[in-house]
Design a protein around this motif. Structure first.
Motif, mmCIF file in Angstrom:
data_model
loop_
_atom_site.group_PDB
_atom_site.id
_atom_site.type_symbol
_atom_site.label_atom_id
_atom_site.label_comp_id
_atom_site.label_asym_id
_atom_site.label_seq_id
_atom_site.Cartn_x
_atom_site.Cartn_y
_atom_site.Cartn_z
ATOM 1 N N LEU A 105 0.825 -1.202 0.000
ATOM 2 C CA LEU A 105 0.000 0.000 0.000
ATOM 3 C C LEU A 105 0.858 1.249 0.000
ATOM 4 C CD1 LEU A 105 -2.880 1.146 0.273
ATOM 5 C CD2 LEU A 105 -2.590 1.017 2.741
ATOM 6 N N GLU A 106 0.546 2.164 -0.924
ATOM 7 C CA GLU A 106 1.188 3.479 -0.985
ATOM 8 C C GLU A 106 0.085 4.504 -1.178
ATOM 9 O OE1 GLU A 106 4.265 4.462 -3.787
ATOM 10 O OE2 GLU A 106 5.587 2.973 -2.881
ATOM 11 N N GLY A 107 -0.366 5.123 -0.086
ATOM 12 C CA GLY A 107 -1.503 6.039 -0.156
ATOM 13 C C GLY A 107 -2.755 5.236 -0.427
ATOM 14 N N THR A 108 -3.381 5.457 -1.576
ATOM 15 C CA THR A 108 -4.537 4.643 -1.976
ATOM 16 C C THR A 108 -4.196 3.778 -3.190
ATOM 17 O OG1 THR A 108 -5.385 6.453 -3.335
ATOM 18 C CG2 THR A 108 -6.258 6.267 -1.090
ATOM 19 N N THR A 109 -2.913 3.717 -3.533
ATOM 20 C CA THR A 109 -2.468 2.886 -4.659
ATOM 21 C C THR A 109 -1.947 1.558 -4.122
ATOM 22 O OG1 THR A 109 -1.866 4.851 -5.921
ATOM 23 C CG2 THR A 109 -0.907 2.766 -6.624
ATOM 24 N N ILE A 110 -2.406 0.494 -4.723
ATOM 25 C CA ILE A 110 -1.965 -0.846 -4.353
ATOM 26 C C ILE A 110 -0.953 -1.290 -5.399
ATOM 27 C CG2 ILE A 110 -2.666 -3.231 -4.024
ATOM 28 C CD1 ILE A 110 -5.435 -2.123 -3.223
ATOM 29 N N LYS A 111 0.287 -1.519 -4.953
ATOM 30 C CA LYS A 111 1.351 -1.939 -5.875
ATOM 31 C C LYS A 111 1.477 -3.458 -5.846
ATOM 32 C CE LYS A 111 4.125 2.168 -6.016
ATOM 33 N NZ LYS A 111 5.477 2.666 -6.083
ATOM 34 N N LEU A 112 1.543 -4.018 -7.043
ATOM 35 C CA LEU A 112 1.697 -5.460 -7.204
ATOM 36 C C LEU A 112 2.806 -5.735 -8.199
ATOM 37 C CD1 LEU A 112 -2.073 -6.291 -7.577
ATOM 38 C CD2 LEU A 112 -0.655 -6.884 -5.638
ATOM 39 N N ARG A 113 3.559 -6.807 -7.941
ATOM 40 C CA ARG A 113 4.621 -7.231 -8.864
ATOM 41 C C ARG A 113 4.394 -8.690 -9.216
ATOM 42 N NH1 ARG A 113 9.890 -7.071 -6.246
ATOM 43 N NH2 ARG A 113 8.695 -7.939 -4.552
ATOM 44 N N PHE A 114 4.508 -8.992 -10.491
ATOM 45 C CA PHE A 114 4.335 -10.356 -10.955
ATOM 46 C C PHE A 114 5.545 -10.786 -11.775
ATOM 47 C CE2 PHE A 114 -0.008 -8.935 -10.199
ATOM 48 C CZ PHE A 114 -0.431 -9.961 -9.370
ATOM 49 N N PRO A 115 5.835 -12.093 -11.783
ATOM 50 C CA PRO A 115 7.039 -12.568 -12.462
ATOM 51 C C PRO A 115 6.958 -12.575 -13.981
ATOM 52 C CG PRO A 115 5.861 -14.396 -11.465
ATOM 53 C CD PRO A 115 5.168 -13.142 -11.028
ATOM 54 N N ASN A 116 5.739 -12.475 -14.545
ATOM 55 C CA ASN A 116 5.651 -12.484 -16.005
ATOM 56 C C ASN A 116 4.478 -11.644 -16.511
ATOM 57 O OD1 ASN A 116 3.253 -14.168 -16.038
ATOM 58 N ND2 ASN A 116 4.608 -15.863 -15.501
ATOM 59 N N GLN A 117 4.540 -11.308 -17.773
ATOM 60 C CA GLN A 117 3.542 -10.450 -18.407
ATOM 61 C C GLN A 117 2.169 -11.118 -18.437
ATOM 62 O OE1 GLN A 117 4.177 -7.336 -19.312
ATOM 63 N NE2 GLN A 117 2.139 -6.958 -20.118
ATOM 64 N N SER A 118 2.138 -12.430 -18.587
ATOM 65 C CA SER A 118 0.881 -13.164 -18.669
ATOM 66 C C SER A 118 0.059 -12.995 -17.387
ATOM 67 C CB SER A 118 1.168 -14.641 -18.922
ATOM 68 O OG SER A 118 -0.021 -15.378 -18.881
ATOM 69 N N MET A 119 0.715 -13.127 -16.248
ATOM 70 C CA MET A 119 0.009 -12.965 -14.973
ATOM 71 C C MET A 119 -0.500 -11.533 -14.826
ATOM 72 S SD MET A 119 2.391 -15.198 -12.403
ATOM 73 C CE MET A 119 1.302 -15.215 -10.991
ATOM 74 N N LYS A 120 0.304 -10.591 -15.245
ATOM 75 C CA LYS A 120 -0.093 -9.176 -15.176
ATOM 76 C C LYS A 120 -1.340 -8.944 -16.022
ATOM 77 C CE LYS A 120 1.318 -4.529 -16.339
ATOM 78 N NZ LYS A 120 2.009 -3.707 -17.263
ATOM 79 N N GLU A 121 -1.346 -9.458 -17.244
ATOM 80 C CA GLU A 121 -2.477 -9.269 -18.146
ATOM 81 C C GLU A 121 -3.736 -9.947 -17.621
ATOM 82 O OE1 GLU A 121 -1.038 -10.636 -21.914
ATOM 83 O OE2 GLU A 121 0.231 -8.856 -22.203
ATOM 84 N N ASP A 122 -3.585 -11.145 -17.037
ATOM 85 C CA ASP A 122 -4.735 -11.839 -16.470
ATOM 86 C C ASP A 122 -5.338 -11.042 -15.315
ATOM 87 O OD1 ASP A 122 -4.591 -13.889 -18.272
ATOM 88 O OD2 ASP A 122 -3.548 -15.272 -16.921
ATOM 89 N N LEU A 123 -4.481 -10.455 -14.494
ATOM 90 C CA LEU A 123 -4.974 -9.645 -13.385
ATOM 91 C C LEU A 123 -5.646 -8.375 -13.909
ATOM 92 C CD1 LEU A 123 -4.975 -9.545 -10.208
ATOM 93 C CD2 LEU A 123 -3.305 -7.754 -10.517
ATOM 94 N N GLU A 124 -5.078 -7.762 -14.928
ATOM 95 C CA GLU A 124 -5.666 -6.547 -15.495
ATOM 96 C C GLU A 124 -7.053 -6.818 -16.076
ATOM 97 O OE1 GLU A 124 -2.562 -5.315 -18.160
ATOM 98 O OE2 GLU A 124 -1.679 -3.973 -16.669
ATOM 99 N N LYS A 125 -7.271 -8.020 -16.630
ATOM 100 C CA LYS A 125 -8.584 -8.373 -17.168
ATOM 101 C C LYS A 125 -9.638 -8.431 -16.063
ATOM 102 C CE LYS A 125 -6.812 -11.094 -21.012
ATOM 103 N NZ LYS A 125 -6.566 -12.443 -21.517
#
Length: 169
Positions: A88-108
């Motif tokens: 948590l940074e203010g009201t922004t939730i920061k997430l890190r993923f090991p690959n682009q596929s996981m990032k895209e699935d989460l964005e969907k």
């Protein structure tokens, strides 16, 4: 009776004259006027809640959401969300993923996740910042030697047990 019947016919004829086809130019103009009048009457909603919350509250709601997804049978999304703990940074939730596929699935699925978090934490300013970070990858233990090393790392007494009983490894 003929007078009231005649009046009914005239009223029906006048009403049908006011109707326009949706495909005619008059119909398109009527639709534009209608949309403009609706937009002018939009209701102003009360200000949405913006209560403060802590990292611990966010983590608890995050875990609760993973359990909710698991119960609903959305195991892939649950495992993606469970791959990283939110920061948590203010009201922004920061997430890190090991690959682009996981990032895209989460964005969907970002909309449904954010809606849940906003509702549970009672703060409608929450947003995600998702990044791909190759260093996040977990090291999975596959071989027996790797499993044994991991056990010894967690509890050194396991190695004493191996030596006491003269076991292989």
């Amino acid at each position: 009776m003929s007078g009231s019947l005649e009046e009914a016919r005239k009223a029906l004829f006048a009403k049908s004259k006011k109707k326009v086809s949706g495909l005619s130019i008059q119909g398109i103009e009527a639709k534009k006027v209608h949309i403009a009048s609706i937009q002018g009457k939009q209701v102003v909603h009360d200000k949405l809640p913006e209560e403060d919350f802590t990292q611990e509250q966010l983590t608890n709601v995050w875990i609760k959401y993973v359990e909710h997804l698991t119960e609903r049978g959305q195991l892939i999304l649950a495992s993606i969300i469970n791959a990283d703990r939110p920061v948590l940074e203010g009201t922004t939730i920061k997430l890190r993923f090991p690959n682009q596929s996981m990032k895209e699935d989460l964005e969907k699925s970002q909309g449904q996740i954010l809606e849940y978090l906003k509702r549970e934490l009672n703060n409608y300013l929450i947003d995600f910042k998702i990044a791909v970070d190759k260093s996040v990858t977990k090291k999975y233990v596959y071989t027996d030697q790797d499993k044994f090393s991991k056990l010894v790392e967690k509890n050194p007494a396991v190695d004493l047990l191996r030596r006491t009983f003269d076991l292989d490894f």
